[in-house]
Design an enzyme around this catalytic site. Structure first.
Site: not given
Ligand code: PGA
Length: 260
Positions: A10-12, A115, A188, A194, A244
């Site tokens: 997930n590149w956000k 999300h 999650e 993050g 992410g």
């Molecule tokens: P992260 O994000 O790996 O940076 O914790 C995961 C996500 O938001 O799906």
């Protein structure tokens, strides 16, 4: 035994330019090819030691999907694509929204719904998420429903209560029988996203057990996954990972894939 596992990046809201997105994509494909070559496997066939098929999915920002799908084709790669969100109607006067049909027609197979960042910054409720999930299924996308408790919920022992509500309301009107093929759940924990503070795999497996009692869907883990810990989530029974930050670093992303 699981037949396949999913590794989803997930590149956000990253990277900032198309050329950077293309470079990142190219690095992932070439890194995977190098790995496959070293392991003497066919370049597009990724399998775990237990012979499970590994599907790799990239969820870039909407604006890059078209170009990356084209690049995927040009490179002869077979990574799959997903969107990070979609609207709950097919079309109409909804300024700024993206229809799930548009997502599908771009070449995406998956869409992330609910999300925690959408829940938190865009006030998405379980009701909204349920609408997005249902229309995604209707147009033939595979929704990835994200659920997870906040730090406060975790500290006050409310994890299962929260997961129960998110599942009940998020999946309202969706038959369990259909879920196996057409739906994915991503557990999650909000506090793990993050932050670098991943959820201990043993602890995450309790949530996994709770979710499995309620749906037949595949279940992924997400939240600060890195290459050192990645394999542990699969060992405790998760069907894959939603990644992410680490999916924006080609080498680390490839290491994660290698370590599962
Ligand atoms: P992260 O994000 O790996 O940076 O914790 C995961 C996500 O938001 O799906």
């Amino acid at each position: 035994m699981r037949k396949e596992i999913l590794i989803i990046g997930n590149w956000k809201c990253n990277p900032l330019k198309l050329a950077q997105a293309q470079n990142l994509y190219r690095s992932i494909v070439s890194g995977l090819r190098k790995e496959a070559k070293e392991n003497r496997t066919k370049q597009h066939s990724f399998k775990t030691k237990n012979k499970e098929q590994v599907r790799i999915v990239i969820c870039p920002p909407f604006v890059y999907i078209n170009d990356l799908v084209a690049l995927n084709k040009k490179l002869g790669a077979n990574l799959e694509f997903g969107a990070q969100n979609c609207f709950w109607e097919e079309s109409g006067a909804y300024t700024g929204e993206i229809s799930p049909k548009m997502v599908k027609s771009l070449g995406c197979r998956y869409v992330i719904v609910g999300h925690s960042e959408r829940r938190l910054y865009f006030n998405e409720t379980n009701e909204i998420i349920n609408k997005k999930l249902k229309i995604s299924l209707r147009v033939g996308l595979t929704p990835i429903l994200c659920i997870g408790e906040s730090k406060k919920d975790e500290e006050t022992g409310k994890t299962e209560e929260i997961l129960k509500i998110q599942l009940q309301e998020g999946l309202k009107g969706v038959e369990n029988g259909k879920l196996v093929k057409n739906l994915i759940i991503a557990y999650e924990p909000v506090w793990a996203i993050g932050t670098g503070d991943f959820c201990d795999p043993e602890k995450a497996s309790k949530a996994l057990f709770f979710i499995r009692q309620r749906t037949n869907a595949k279940v992924l883990y997400g939240g600060s996954v890195n290459s050192k810990i990645a394999g542990e989530y699969l060992k405790v029974g998760f069907d894959g990972l939603l990644i992410g930050g680490a999916s924006l670093k080609a080498q680390e992303f490839i290491k994660i894939i290698k370590n599962v």
